[in-house]
Scaffold this active site. Structure first.
Site, mmCIF file in Angstrom:
data_model
loop_
_atom_site.group_PDB
_atom_site.id
_atom_site.type_symbol
_atom_site.label_atom_id
_atom_site.label_comp_id
_atom_site.label_asym_id
_atom_site.label_seq_id
_atom_site.Cartn_x
_atom_site.Cartn_y
_atom_site.Cartn_z
ATOM 1 C CB CYS A 35 -32.737 3.619 44.328
ATOM 2 S SG CYS A 35 -31.478 2.347 44.188
ATOM 3 C CG ASP A 93 -36.869 8.719 36.006
ATOM 4 O OD1 ASP A 93 -37.010 7.788 35.187
ATOM 5 O OD2 ASP A 93 -36.362 8.553 37.128
ATOM 6 C CE LYS A 144 -35.694 0.597 35.930
ATOM 7 N NZ LYS A 144 -35.633 -0.387 37.017
ATOM 8 C CG HIS A 162 -34.452 5.719 41.181
ATOM 9 N ND1 HIS A 162 -33.079 5.811 41.013
ATOM 10 C CD2 HIS A 162 -34.727 4.393 41.301
ATOM 11 C CE1 HIS A 162 -32.567 4.586 41.025
ATOM 12 N NE2 HIS A 162 -33.531 3.709 41.202
ATOM 13 C CD GLN A 212 -40.213 1.807 37.679
ATOM 14 O OE1 GLN A 212 -41.068 0.970 37.396
ATOM 15 N NE2 GLN A 212 -38.968 1.468 37.997
#
Length: 440
Positions: free
Chosen positions: A399, A199, A225, A122, A202
């Site tokens: 993104c 990261d 999220k 991202h 997700q």
């Protein structure tokens, strides 16, 4: 027992209509809806315990502080961190990455040093490192991606030199859903004495994350999220690293003592939490994490995997569809290819079987995200027309423009699943795409 009707009843927004059609919300990789328990908890705190946290001697301040610090403990348990001192509250994944990039590069990187990221990142895990690279004349290296959407680990091994000082990689691709082999990535980096930032924007919503098992040095995710409020996120950092890093911002709360000559700082995590924190949002985040924990992250993962497999099977029946990732070559994933469909679904089935044996996600295959295009129809047209049918999907580059370049497209349509989505909603989406396709 996973009762989907009971789950959906906790999210009143799912019962609304859009353009006089029942809402089908499949933009969960962008943000998730919030259960009533989160909304009620935040409203209750604003109504009854709204006072600035830390240092206040009055009753409401102490109550608000207790809720805020209890939230930190909830996050610690959720990630299996070793201590609450390793949990820093941020405004989201983006700020967490910027914090580490700024503080780490300032202290531990010199001109010519290298940072390794990957093709599937991202922008939030590209741009912060680029800013530091431009400022300090650093070099970014990129792990290449294979045609099936997985990272080339052998090529990754060859990227390390004595100048490599940081690895920063997404746990799960927000475009392809690919689950990257983080334990392997971390182990290889640690062999070279290089720390790793993960990261987790997700991954945290979809399956159990154990930062001690992964052995990552930093892990970041966003509350919104994971069914929590916007504007709140988490940076996990190993205590040894948080002790070494300088503050990212200056102000109140993060100081031990201030004089005009010198300021000394609090120990982590307060050293990185300048200013009044969003203590209402931290309470909301804790309630959201409690909610998914009570449902069972393994149950959530199994439900979403079943949905993903079902959706892949249905989508592959659409003429001209191109599905990206999920073990398929972008150039070979068009609908109507029986062998490709069989390989993809067999891979998904194997992943599902392996998941029942372990809480660790199977690596390299799709996780609750499907990106696709249909023939020569522009992805924006598909998204706009689906919206008129009450179907919310994402369109564009998500993104992740370098990944779009690698796939050879300007953008895709992305359907992303959450714990409250159903097979009936998948059927509605497939019927909608077929209707759009016939229009062109």
């Amino acid at each position: 027992m996973y009762d989907i009707n009971q789950v959906r009843s906790a999210f009143p927004i799912l019962a609304r209509t859009v353009h006089d059609k029942p809402l089908v919300y499949l933009d969960n990789a962008a943000t998730t809806q919030k259960p009533l328990c989160v909304l009620d908890a935040m409203r209750e705190e604003y109504l009854n315990v709204n006072a600035n946290v830390h240092r206040g001697v009055h009753w409401m301040s102490q109550q608000a502080t207790d809720l805020h610090e209890q939230a930190r403990e909830t996050v610690r348990r959720f990630l299996n961190a070793g201590s609450t001192t390793e949990i820093v509250f941020t405004r989201g994944t983006t700020e967490g990455i910027n914090l580490v990039a700024s503080s780490y590069c300032d202290s531990f990187m010199d001109e010519g040093d290298e940072i390794i990221i990957s093709t599937v990142e991202h922008h939030s895990n590209i741009v912060p490192w680029q800013l530091q690279a431009e400022k300090k004349r650093l070099k970014l290296k990129v792990i290449p991606m294979s045609d099936d959407g997985t990272l080339d680990i052998e090529a990754y091994k060859q990227l390390f030199t004595e100048k490599t000082k940081m690895v920063s990689v997404a746990h799960v691709s927000n475009v392809l859903g690919t689950v990257n082999p983080m334990k392997t990535i971390v182990s290889i980096a640690h062999e070279h004495g290089v720390p790793v930032l993960v990261d987790g924007a997700q991954s945290a919503p979809h399956f159990k994350v154990d930062v001690q098992d992964i052995d990552c040095d930093f892990f970041v995710f966003s509350g919104h999220k994971v069914y929590g409020p916007t504007g709140i996120g988490v940076l996990y950092g190993k205590e040894v690293w948080l002790d070494k890093l300088p503050p990212y911002q200056g102000g109140g709360e993060m100081i031990a003592r201030v004089t005009f000559e010198k300021t000394t700082f609090e120990r982590p995590p307060l050293k990185f939490e300048a200013g009044t924190p969003d203590y209402i949002a931290t309470h909301g985040l804790a309630k959201a994490l409690d909610y998914v924990t009570a449902l069972g992250l393994d149950n959530i993962a199994a439900h979403e995997q079943e949905l993903t497999r079902y959706a892949l099977e249905k989508l592959h029946s659409i003429d001209g569809i191109k599905i990206y990732g999920h073990g398929a070559s972008p150039s070979a994933s068009e609908g109507g290819d029986v062998e490709m469909l069989k390989r993809t679904l067999d891979a998904e089935a194997n992943r599902e079987n392996r998941h029942t044996l372990s809480s660790t996600p199977s690596e390299g295959l799709g996780e609750a995200v499907i990106s696709f295009n249909v023939g020569d129809i522009h992805h924006m047209d598909i998204g706009t027309l689906l919206d008129r049918l009450g179907i919310a999907v994402r369109t564009g580059h998500h993104c992740a423009q370098p990944l779009m370049d690698r796939l050879g497209v300007l953008g895709t349509v992305r359907a992303s699943f959450a714990l409250y989505n159903t097979k009936e909603e998948v059927d509605t989406v497939v019927a909608g795409i077929e209707r759009v396709r016939r229009m062109f």
